[in-house]
Design an enzyme around this catalytic site. Structure first.
Site, short mmCIF file in Angstrom:
data_model
loop_
_atom_site.label_atom_id
_atom_site.label_comp_id
_atom_site.label_asym_id
_atom_site.label_seq_id
_atom_site.Cartn_x
_atom_site.Cartn_y
_atom_site.Cartn_z
N ASN A 1 0.88 -1.18 0.00
CA ASN A 1 0.00 0.00 0.00
C ASN A 1 0.91 1.22 0.00
O ASN A 1 1.48 1.57 1.03
CB ASN A 1 -0.90 -0.03 1.24
N TRP A 2 1.05 1.81 -1.18
CA TRP A 2 1.97 2.95 -1.29
C TRP A 2 1.40 4.22 -0.67
O TRP A 2 2.11 5.20 -0.49
CB TRP A 2 2.30 3.23 -2.77
N LYS A 3 0.11 4.22 -0.39
CA LYS A 3 -0.58 5.41 0.15
C LYS A 3 -0.28 6.62 -0.74
O LYS A 3 -0.19 6.48 -1.96
CB LYS A 3 -0.16 5.66 1.61
N HIS B 1 -9.50 0.94 4.51
CA HIS B 1 -8.26 1.16 5.26
C HIS B 1 -8.56 2.11 6.42
O HIS B 1 -9.39 3.02 6.29
CB HIS B 1 -7.18 1.75 4.33
N GLU C 1 -7.09 4.56 7.50
CA GLU C 1 -6.91 5.99 7.17
C GLU C 1 -8.13 6.52 6.42
O GLU C 1 -8.52 7.67 6.60
CB GLU C 1 -5.62 6.17 6.36
N GLU D 1 -5.82 -5.32 10.17
CA GLU D 1 -4.81 -4.31 10.43
C GLU D 1 -5.12 -3.60 11.75
O GLU D 1 -5.92 -2.65 11.78
CB GLU D 1 -4.81 -3.27 9.31
N GLY E 1 1.97 1.92 10.66
CA GLY E 1 2.89 3.04 10.54
C GLY E 1 3.57 3.42 11.85
O GLY E 1 4.20 4.48 11.94
N SER F 1 3.01 -2.55 10.27
CA SER F 1 4.47 -2.57 10.47
C SER F 1 5.11 -3.92 10.11
O SER F 1 6.04 -4.37 10.78
CB SER F 1 4.83 -2.15 11.89
N GLY G 1 2.65 -1.28 4.28
CA GLY G 1 2.77 0.13 3.94
C GLY G 1 4.22 0.53 3.75
O GLY G 1 4.80 0.38 2.67
N GLY G 2 4.85 1.02 4.81
CA GLY G 2 6.21 1.57 4.74
C GLY G 2 7.21 0.68 4.01
O GLY G 2 7.97 1.14 3.15
C1 PEP Z 1 -0.88 -0.08 5.78
O1 PEP Z 1 -0.78 0.99 5.23
O2 PEP Z 1 -1.85 -0.80 5.52
C2 PEP Z 1 0.17 -0.50 6.72
C3 PEP Z 1 0.02 -1.65 7.32
O3 PEP Z 1 1.23 0.35 6.90
P1 PEP Z 1 2.63 -0.02 7.64
O4 PEP Z 1 3.10 -1.32 7.05
O5 PEP Z 1 3.53 1.11 7.31
O6 PEP Z 1 2.33 -0.16 9.09
#
Ligand code: PEP
Length: 253
Positions: A10-12, A96, A98, A168, A174, A214, A235-236
């Site tokens: 997930n590049w957001k 998500h 967010e 999640e 994040g 994470s 994500g990251g």
């Molecule tokens: C996400 O954006 O769905 C996510 C899990 O981010 P991260 O891996 O950065 O925690």
């Protein structure tokens, strides 16, 4: 039954166009890795070009990060499923945390989005998960159950079987704090049981449930090694090809 193993990035709202194309091509060149399906959740403006890059490789697909539930119309700034499908994306990330927090998407609107994605023949990656205060009160399983009941459990078994679920926990997204493999397994097992109770064991056994929060090279293997964890939403660590590939390699090759 062998469930589909999936690692979705997930590049957001990260990476400009040139950076996105480079990342997609760096990842695609390393694939396929075993039976793992890799999905790249790119910003909308990258979808078509990233799909052009990955369509010549196997084991990799593209996802939108959101969609509008209506077919078309006066919804300035929104993306329809027809648009998403027309550029080759096969997956849509929905719900998500967010989107839920900043854009006030609730379980009811997400039910409509799920219906719209399935009607278009695409696959929703449906996100669920609890905030920290809910976990502290030990209400996390009930919270996720309500999310599934309100947004997914109206589906017929054949429709439900097409869904991918991503658990999640919000406190792990994040933050660098990852759920322990045991915490992830506890929830994934509970989700599978909810599905078995609502539908059937057969349906439940076929659903891929991804963990997100994470996920990184150092913890992917222990998370993906859990019986009910079928992959990750990342994500990251999806923003650097080497890290992302190492996460995918968290599945025993
Ligand atoms: C996400 O954006 O769905 C996510 C899990 O981010 P991260 O891996 O950065 O925690």
């Amino acid at each position: 039954m062998k469930r589909k193993q999936i690692v979705a990035g997930n590049w957001k709202m990260n990476l400009n166009f040139k950076e996105g194309i480079k990342l997609a091509s760096d990842v695609a060149k390393k694939l396929p890795l075993s039976d793992v399906l890799v999905v790249l959740g790119t910003p909308a403006i990258h979808l078509q070009a990233v799909n052009e890059v990955v369509k010549n490789f196997s084991g990799i697909k593209v996802a939108a990060q959101n969609c509008h539930q209506s077919e078309k119309g006066a919804y300035t700034g929104e993306l329809s499923l027809d648009m998403i499908e027309s550029v080759g994306a096969e997956y849509v990330i929905l719900g998500h945390s967010e989107r839920r927090e900043y854009f006030k998407e609730d379980n009811a609107v997400l039910a409509k989005k799920v219906d719209a994605v399935l009607a278009k023949g695409l696959t929703p990656i449906f996100c669920c998960g609890e905030a920290l205060p809910i976990r502290k009160k030990k209400k996390h399983v009930a919270h996720v159950k309500k999310q599934l009941q309100d947004s997914l459990f109206h589906l017929k078994p054949a429709q439900f079987s097409k869904i991918v679920i991503a658990y999640e926990p919000i406190w792990a997204i994040g933050t660098g704090v990852t759920a322990t493999p045991e915490q992830a397994q506890e929830m994934h097992k509970a989700i599978r049981k909810m599905i078995a109770t609502k539908y059937s064991s057969k349906v439940a056994e076929g659903i891929s449930i991804l963990y997100g929060g994470s996920v990184k090279p150092a913890n992917a293997k222990s998370l993906f090694g859990q019986a009910d964890v079928d992959g990750g939403l990342v994500g990251g660590a999806s923003l650097k090809a080497a890290d992302f590939i190492q996460v995918v390699q968290g599945f025993d090759q």
